[in-house]
Design an enzyme around this catalytic site. Sequence first.
Site, PDB file in Angstrom:
ATOM      1  N   HIS A 222       0.851  -1.198   0.000  1.00 27.19           N
ATOM      2  CA  HIS A 222       0.000   0.000   0.000  1.00 27.19           C
ATOM      3  C   HIS A 222       0.880   1.238   0.000  1.00 27.19           C
ATOM      4  O   HIS A 222       0.938   1.980  -0.966  1.00 27.19           O
ATOM      5  CB  HIS A 222      -0.926  -0.026   1.211  1.00 27.19           C
ATOM      6  CG  HIS A 222      -1.918   1.099   1.252  1.00 27.19           C
ATOM      7  ND1 HIS A 222      -2.220   1.887   0.151  1.00 27.19           N
ATOM      8  CD2 HIS A 222      -2.699   1.570   2.257  1.00 27.19           C
ATOM      9  CE1 HIS A 222      -3.138   2.782   0.484  1.00 27.19           C
ATOM     10  NE2 HIS A 222      -3.430   2.614   1.767  1.00 27.19           N
ATOM     11  N   HIS A 262      -1.373   0.692 -11.800  1.00 25.20           N
ATOM     12  CA  HIS A 262      -2.262   0.942 -10.665  1.00 25.20           C
ATOM     13  C   HIS A 262      -3.431  -0.018 -10.717  1.00 25.20           C
ATOM     14  O   HIS A 262      -3.920  -0.353 -11.801  1.00 25.20           O
ATOM     15  CB  HIS A 262      -2.761   2.393 -10.677  1.00 25.20           C
ATOM     16  CG  HIS A 262      -3.354   2.840  -9.379  1.00 25.20           C
ATOM     17  ND1 HIS A 262      -4.649   2.534  -9.021  1.00 25.20           N
ATOM     18  CD2 HIS A 262      -2.818   3.547  -8.342  1.00 25.20           C
ATOM     19  CE1 HIS A 262      -4.886   3.046  -7.828  1.00 25.20           C
ATOM     20  NE2 HIS A 262      -3.797   3.652  -7.390  1.00 25.20           N
ATOM     21  N   ASP A 313       3.015   7.544  -7.038  1.00 23.01           N
ATOM     22  CA  ASP A 313       4.233   7.373  -6.245  1.00 23.01           C
ATOM     23  C   ASP A 313       5.504   7.714  -7.011  1.00 23.01           C
ATOM     24  O   ASP A 313       6.498   8.118  -6.412  1.00 23.01           O
ATOM     25  CB  ASP A 313       4.334   5.925  -5.746  1.00 23.01           C
ATOM     26  CG  ASP A 313       3.233   5.577  -4.767  1.00 23.01           C
ATOM     27  OD1 ASP A 313       3.091   6.300  -3.776  1.00 23.01           O
ATOM     28  OD2 ASP A 313       2.503   4.594  -5.016  1.00 23.01           O
TER      29      ASP A 313
END
Length: 378
Positions: A222, A262, A313
């Site tokens: 996560h 994703h 990210d």
Amino acid sequence: MSTTLAPKGLEGIVATTSSICYIDGDAGVLSYRGIDIHELASHSTFEETTYLLWFGKLPTADELASFSAELAAARVLPEKVIELLHTVPADATPMQVLRTAVSLLSIYDADEPSSTHEANVRKAYRLTSQIAMLVATFDRVRKGKAIVEADPTFSHAANFLWMLNGEKPSETATRAFDIALILHADHELNASTFAARVIAATLADIHSAITGAIGALSGPLHGGANEATMRLLYAIEKAGADPVEYVRDMLAAKKKISGFGHRVYHTEDPRATHLRRMSEELGKAAGNTKWFDMSRKIEGYIKSEKKLNANVDFYSASTYTTLGIDIDLFTPIFAVSRISGWAAHVIEQHDDNRLIRPRADYQGPAYPAPYIAIADRP
């Protein structure tokens, strides 16, 4: 009662109704309360976005001023919590400390016994301010630096950078960090938010729910992808290697490249769009675009070879590093932002609650399995 079998990982399953966050993974859409993330990143602030998440509408000027003042007034940590930051083992990670400190905060919260809507909102103000303070304060404590007192005249983003570095941040740095907070504020039923709602559904208090959310965030599936991305960039720099060749060798060795793809988005993660631009702008402002340049080359190669898009990210790694933030603070900073969304979901869950209790698809020995006396067991 329906017992329809859900896919592994609950992928594609709708687990609740919510009016907080809307995602269209095929179209690359992320919105808070119906407002597109691109609009918010371009025009809003973290305070205004948090108000939107909690109250369901954009504030008036007076409402925003009052809301910001409430957040600033909540920049207080109990003395016993500060003592904890000084007494944890030297090898304690910022995420471990954050999880433990948030749990401890509940003991000193005057509203702890109550989970009414009004009490939850008051606790949300405090937690939003306190989590930012915990991350910044612990970083200074572990480095042997003096704790920097909060400045009530600063915005949430500016105050965090001020408490972290002890220097008034530039407008460029403040705005970049403010946008990063907006982009990470909520993301529907991701693992940590779902964990928070499951805990809240038992009618546990908001501190318990947020502690659980932080626990979920600490898992590498996560949180942590931006940490891995930055370690990759450091490794490439240390090796003096060409970024594309280095990544090509990693892929040939069946190694994962963090920051791409994703679970929800099948096109570009809309948050990556802004973080890419921020990484470049911050690099130019600092007179050093090497992290952005390396990232851009890697992104181009991965997209060409693997048809994968950068996610939120990937560019947050170079953005945070250019802001002078240590790698092991990347995931805690996710919590500094996501507390706004976590709180919104806990409030929503408590306002219209039903215990979350799914079923499991049993795959064990056929029933009824015999009980065998211990003397007769092989």
